[in-house]
Write a protein that holds these residues in place. Structure first.
Motif, PDB file in Angstrom:
ATOM      1  N   LEU A   1       0.427  -8.221  -2.054  1.00 28.57           N
ATOM      2  CA  LEU A   1      -0.811  -8.113  -1.287  1.00 28.57           C
ATOM      3  C   LEU A   1      -0.724  -6.948  -0.303  1.00 28.57           C
ATOM      4  O   LEU A   1      -1.678  -6.188  -0.158  1.00 28.57           O
ATOM      5  N   LEU A   2       0.419  -6.806   0.346  1.00 25.91           N
ATOM      6  CA  LEU A   2       0.597  -5.685   1.270  1.00 25.91           C
ATOM      7  C   LEU A   2       0.527  -4.343   0.545  1.00 25.91           C
ATOM      8  O   LEU A   2      -0.108  -3.403   1.031  1.00 25.91           O
ATOM      9  N   ILE A   3       1.156  -4.246  -0.600  1.00 24.77           N
ATOM     10  CA  ILE A   3       1.104  -3.013  -1.392  1.00 24.77           C
ATOM     11  C   ILE A   3      -0.331  -2.703  -1.781  1.00 24.77           C
ATOM     12  O   ILE A   3      -0.792  -1.566  -1.682  1.00 24.77           O
ATOM     13  N   TYR A   4      -1.054  -3.735  -2.207  1.00 22.05           N
ATOM     14  CA  TYR A   4      -2.460  -3.547  -2.587  1.00 22.05           C
ATOM     15  C   TYR A   4      -3.282  -3.069  -1.395  1.00 22.05           C
ATOM     16  O   TYR A   4      -4.073  -2.132  -1.512  1.00 22.05           O
ATOM     17  N   LEU A   5      -3.117  -3.719  -0.252  1.00 22.47           N
ATOM     18  CA  LEU A   5      -3.888  -3.345   0.939  1.00 22.47           C
ATOM     19  C   LEU A   5      -3.547  -1.937   1.414  1.00 22.47           C
ATOM     20  O   LEU A   5      -4.432  -1.172   1.796  1.00 22.47           O
ATOM     21  N   ILE A   6      -2.275  -1.569   1.384  1.00 23.12           N
ATOM     22  CA  ILE A   6      -1.870  -0.224   1.781  1.00 23.12           C
ATOM     23  C   ILE A   6      -2.442   0.807   0.817  1.00 23.12           C
ATOM     24  O   ILE A   6      -2.974   1.833   1.229  1.00 23.12           O
ATOM     25  N   SER A   7      -2.352   0.515  -0.478  1.00 29.03           N
ATOM     26  CA  SER A   7      -2.901   1.418  -1.494  1.00 29.03           C
ATOM     27  C   SER A   7      -4.410   1.559  -1.330  1.00 29.03           C
ATOM     28  O   SER A   7      -4.947   2.672  -1.392  1.00 29.03           O
TER      29      SER A   7
END
Length: 188
Positions: A174-180
């Motif tokens: 989820l963090l990777i998705y939000l950062i991306s």
């Protein structure tokens, strides 16, 4: 706590798979494969809901492409650059480019809109898109399943560790998705 999690997955697990593949895709399949390995989800319904989630997402963009695709894709620098790249790929490989695009991370929106905007036959698009989705979903669910197998080798059959590992992986994804997503918004 584990019982609550199992109950939550029993009630909403397939809906979560549908939403996960609708929004992101690969990561949701990896987590779902992990949960299949540990008996929280069944393989066939998970496969069906993952394909449906991604298919609905891509059909929305396909029809959006039919409606206002070229205008939208050529409207900003970010999509204009991806538009050119995808257009050359689609011109070179035609409908088979769906299989190539399927495994290019972050390339779900522009190609689908481009195919809609360029007048691809809908039924041909639907057939090859579903075929590529089946291959994609089976592959990523299997990788998640293997990840679950490795977790079993490391932690044994302790279910509370699976919950912790699954949640850590979900939060990291989820963090990777939000950062991306934030990076793309800033870049655009």
């Amino acid at each position: 706590m584990i019982e609550n999690f199992e109950q939550l997955l029993n009630s909403y697990g397939y809906l979560a798979v549908f939403v996960g593949t609708f929004l992101e895709g690969e990561f949701a399949l990896l987590v779902a494969g992990f949960f299949i390995k540990h008996g929280f989800l069944e393989p066939l319904p998970t496969l069906i809901f993952s394909i449906l989630g991604a298919l609905v997402h891509e059909l929305i963009y396909f029809f959006l492409g039919r409606w206002k695709g070229r205008h939208f894709l050529l409207g900003n620098k970010y999509t204009k650059r991806k538009y050119r790249k995808m257009k050359s790929l689609i011109q070179k490989y035609g409908i088979f480019s769906l299989f190539i695009i399927r495994f290019m991370y972050g390339m779900r929106v522009v190609p689908m809109m481009l195919m809609g905007a360029s007048g691809f036959n809908f039924y041909k698009f639907l057939f090859f898109n579903i075929l590529s989705l089946i291959i994609w979903a089976v592959l990523f669910l299997y990788i998640g399943y293997l990840f679950g197998h490795v977790a079993t080798m490391l932690f044994g059959e302790a279910k509370h560790y699976f919950f912790i590992v699954g949640m850590v992986v979900a939060v990291i994804g989820l963090l990777i998705y939000l950062i991306s997503f934030s990076y793309k918004k800033i870049k655009a």
